[in-house]
Design a protein around this motif. Structure first.
Motif, PDB file in Angstrom:
ATOM      1  N   MET A  42       0.364  15.149  -2.267  1.00 26.47           N
ATOM      2  CA  MET A  42       1.663  14.987  -1.603  1.00 26.47           C
ATOM      3  C   MET A  42       1.742  13.703  -0.779  1.00 26.47           C
ATOM      4  N   GLY A  43       0.558  13.151  -0.421  1.00 21.84           N
ATOM      5  CA  GLY A  43       0.548  11.935   0.383  1.00 21.84           C
ATOM      6  C   GLY A  43       1.032  10.707  -0.368  1.00 21.84           C
ATOM      7  N   ARG A  44       1.313  10.851  -1.640  1.00 21.73           N
ATOM      8  CA  ARG A  44       1.818   9.694  -2.396  1.00 21.73           C
ATOM      9  C   ARG A  44       3.257   9.355  -2.021  1.00 21.73           C
ATOM     10  N   ILE A  45       3.937  10.253  -1.302  1.00 19.40           N
ATOM     11  CA  ILE A  45       5.263   9.905  -0.781  1.00 19.40           C
ATOM     12  C   ILE A  45       5.242  10.000   0.746  1.00 19.40           C
ATOM     13  N   ALA A  46       6.281   9.443   1.374  1.00 19.06           N
ATOM     14  CA  ALA A  46       6.313   9.382   2.842  1.00 19.06           C
ATOM     15  C   ALA A  46       7.017  10.619   3.399  1.00 19.06           C
ATOM     16  N   SER A  78      10.725   6.668   1.024  1.00 20.51           N
ATOM     17  CA  SER A  78       9.567   6.529   0.133  1.00 20.51           C
ATOM     18  C   SER A  78       9.746   5.367  -0.837  1.00 20.51           C
ATOM     19  N   CYS A  79      10.993   5.123  -1.222  1.00 16.04           N
ATOM     20  CA  CYS A  79      11.257   4.067  -2.203  1.00 16.04           C
ATOM     21  C   CYS A  79      11.423   2.692  -1.559  1.00 16.04           C
ATOM     22  N   GLY A 315      10.567   7.011  -9.610  1.00 14.73           N
ATOM     23  CA  GLY A 315       9.116   6.921  -9.813  1.00 14.73           C
ATOM     24  C   GLY A 315       8.590   5.524  -9.512  1.00 14.73           C
ATOM     25  N   PRO A 316       9.116   4.507 -10.211  1.00 19.06           N
ATOM     26  CA  PRO A 316       8.625   3.148  -9.984  1.00 19.06           C
ATOM     27  C   PRO A 316       8.787   2.683  -8.530  1.00 19.06           C
ATOM     28  N   GLY A 320       6.078   1.483  -5.500  1.00 17.60           N
ATOM     29  CA  GLY A 320       6.074   0.071  -5.130  1.00 17.60           C
ATOM     30  C   GLY A 320       6.010  -0.860  -6.328  1.00 17.60           C
ATOM     31  N   ALA A 321       6.527  -0.403  -7.447  1.00 14.70           N
ATOM     32  CA  ALA A 321       6.455  -1.184  -8.684  1.00 14.70           C
ATOM     33  C   ALA A 321       7.594  -2.196  -8.764  1.00 14.70           C
TER      34      ALA A 321
END
Ligand code: 6R9
Length: 643
Positions: A42-46, A78-79, A315-316, A320-321
């Motif tokens: 879950m830490g992959r988002i803020a 998050s984005c 997703g991207p 940070g893509a």
């Protein structure tokens, strides 16, 4: 040929995020303790408030699906916001116009500012958390800005594909009672203009819930602006600040609604919520595409479809893509456009649909080979089954046998990819979506819902939840349970059939319901039928899919005219145009057969099985027709088959 196996190359496994051993460890860890596994992801988002609860799911009874339920967050943070310190000056979106001479680059900092300005303007217009906002835009940067601005203020976006008709737009706005519409003067596709604002004006005649319309100036074409209702994007955002307080959202607050076709009735408003969807979008984008910092990633979908939502925007950007957004089409100005863009922007990851590959294949290798594709590293496929021949062409000609192909199976309902190879971990077989991602539990069942083991074929179900799963049908939770969880009790039914081979690989065989897949676009045969019978000359219509070399499936319509109406060529053309106008160009019938009668059971049910076989020229094994009310109609239809 279909049994070819393409092993993971050692050099790819060595550098990939996930190799076979890591994948096995992930699968085992998730199976052992799903809560711990997803807590770790879950830490992959803020988060504004970290969740303490992880998974709370019940596929029985009223069906309740919750993930990270006490967490708080805002998807736009998050984005955008959390990337500013490290990658504010990195390009977030590369925009490539329909016209090969127009492009643009937008950094994370610029994107953040544009989103905040629009979000502030939306708040000033009175848009609040939970309000529905319809987005009807072409593939321009404003589409991503509008999505993220909705997320910023907690409004639920509902994107309607720019190719849909005024009627289709109106019914979607009405269903979720949107108060704001965001559109553009016109769109561009393949050198032609799409009259978006004019379509919107027509739709809005029957949409009293819309109070405001924001219009992006794109082509500069002349449009009518209704005083008090319509606002130019530039004018309304002009004085707004470049920061905007993000609304605090619960993980289970809705992020968006996206309408999709089912086997019956009007399109369903598939609802996705914030926390689980964002975790799934980030997890799958990073792992399936093996995304690495600094890479240029291009998904050729339109934001009007779920693929655009999850794999162009959320997703991207969560990862940070640098995501490429393409306004045009693969065949204009010529059929090398995709590869020209790959060279121009040094694309590393390319994700497209089988229908595009099949269309480009016809023109041979030269249009591909004339452009430098050496930056390409991973190729992806989505939207429909990819036939082994197209797969191998994609692999050999586009990827020079260097790039793994990820054939990604998923649906609007699943929020993100569920079955796909991981490029560094799973050997590929041309035509197979291969194995489930860690945490995904597919099964095949017979028509009674018995789980089938080993190498077999059956209905594809998913036995347990994953964070990105849809939560409900907007405004109709009973229909949600009925549609997805009642055919096979306690299991999520996908509507697809599949085969599983001795290696446990899944081969999706297509829909087992009355949904057809035309060039990767999902359509209910019932929608096309109701458009046809709305025409004054039509008494009855039955629509089925027919095999189509490029589109996968084409639309085949059997039409019974009202008494006294002559079946003429001009009328056939009129009906084709009528359906295009009622639904949109994607629903253009490929064949219309005049049917004096339709094969029906004595209880009056149309026998679609027979109609599908006739349309496919498979008239040998029509099966038992003795139960038909009038068996004679079948021979009549066979004799007069179109095409
Ligand atoms: C993402 C998307 C979903 C339907 C799905 C299936 C078909 C999608 C596929 C595939 C075979 C693949 N489908 N990906 N079939 N292999 N890799 O397309 O969502 O528009 O909701 O369509 O598309 O039939 O059920 P959506």
């Amino acid at each position: 040929m279909a049994d070819d196996i393409i092993a993971v190359k050692p050099e790819i496994a060595a550098t990939a995020r996930i190799d076979a051993a890591k994948r096995a460890a992930m699968v085992a860890a998730e199976a052992q303790d799903a809560n711990a596994f997803w807590r770790g992801e879950m830490g992959r988002i803020a988060w504004m408030k970290e969740p303490t609860k992880i998974k709370a799911v019940d596929f029985t009874g009223d069906v309740s699906i919750k993930w990270f339920a006490d967490g708080e967050l805002n998807a736009s943070v998050s984005c955008l916001d959390r990337h500013l310190a490290k990658r504010g000056d990195q390009v977030a979106i590369i925009w490539e116009g329909d016209d090969p001479n127009s492009d643009a680059k937008v950094t994370y900092r610029e994107l953040h500012a544009r989103v905040c300005k629009l979000a502030n303007a939306m708040r000033r217009l009175g848009v609040k958390k939970g309000d529905r906002v319809c987005i009807y835009l072409p593939m321009i940067v404003e589409a991503a800005v509008a999505m993220l601005a909705c997320a910023r203020v907690g409004a639920i976006h509902s994107i309607v594909f720019g190719g849909f008709s005024p009627d289709s737009l109106a019914s979607r706005i009405q269903d979720s009672e949107c108060s704001l519409l965001i559109t553009a003067d016109e769109g561009r596709r393949g050198g032609r203009k799409v009259p978006l604002k004019a379509n919107a004006d027509e739709a809005l005649l029957t949409c009293p819930s819309i109070r405001n319309v924001i219009v992006a100036k794109n082509t500069g074409g002349a449009v009518e602006m209704m005083k008090g209702r319509d606002h130019w994007w530039d004018a309304i955002t002009e004085g707004e600040g470049t920061t905007c307080e993000p609304e605090k959202m619960n993980a289970e607050d809705p992020l968006f609604i996206l309408y999709t076709s089912g086997s019956t009735g009007k399109p369903k408003g598939v609802l996705h919520t914030t926390g689980g969807y964002m975790v799934w979008a980030s997890f799958t984008h990073e792992n399936v595409f093996d995304y690495r910092d600094g890479e240029i990633y291009w998904c050729t979908a339109d934001v009007g479809w779920v693929t655009g939502h999850t794999y162009i925007v959320y997703g991207p950007l969560a990862n940070g893509a640098t995501t490429l957004m393409f306004e045009g089409v693969p065949s204009w100005p010529d059929n090398s456009r995709f590869w020209q863009v790959c060279e121009k922007h040094k694309v590393n990851i390319f994700y497209t649909a089988p229908t595009a590959i099949r269309a480009l294949m016809r023109d041979g290798e030269a249009p591909v080979k004339k452009w430098d594709r050496s930056t390409l590293r991973i190729l992806g496929s989505v939207g429909e089954p990819i036939n082994p021949e197209a797969w191998l062409w994609y692999y050999r000609v586009v990827g020079d046998e260097r790039c793994p192909i990820v054939d990604t199976w998923w649906q609007t309902e699943t929020g993100g990819i569920l079955i796909s190879p991981l490029p560094g971990a799973v050997a590929q077989k041309p035509g197979s979506a291969t194995l489930p991602l860690p945490g995904v539990k597919p099964a095949l069942v017979d028509n009674e819902g018995n789980i089938l083991e080993g190498a077999t074929e059956g209905n594809l179900v998913i036995l347990d939840s994953w964070p990105g799963q849809m939560r409900t049908i907007y405004g109709d939770h009973a229909r949600f349970g009925q549609t997805y969880f009642s055919t096979f009790k306690g299991m999520y039914f996908t509507g697809d059939g599949a085969r599983r081979d001795a290696d446990g690989y899944y081969w999706i065989t297509g829909r087992v319901d009355d949904v057809i897949n035309v060039a990767g676009h999902r359509m209910g045969t019932a929608e096309v039928e109701s458009a046809l019978v709305a025409h004054p000359a039509v008494a009855e219509a039955a629509v089925v899919g027919m095999p189509h070399d490029i589109k996968g499936q084409g639309i085949y319509a059997y039409v019974t005219l009202k008494a006294g109406v002559e079946p003429t060529e001009p009328l056939r053309k009129e009906l084709v145009a009528w359906v295009r106008k009622e639904i949109g160009p994607i629903a253009t019938p490929d064949a219309i057969q005049w049917a004096p009668g339709l094969p029906k059971t004595r209880s009056g049910k149309i026998m679609r099985r027979i109609l599908r076989k006739i349309a496919a020229n498979e008239t040998e094994g029509l099966g038992d027709t003795s139960t038909l009310a009038d068996p004679g109609v079948v021979q009549e239809l066979i004799d007069n088959k179109v095409g």
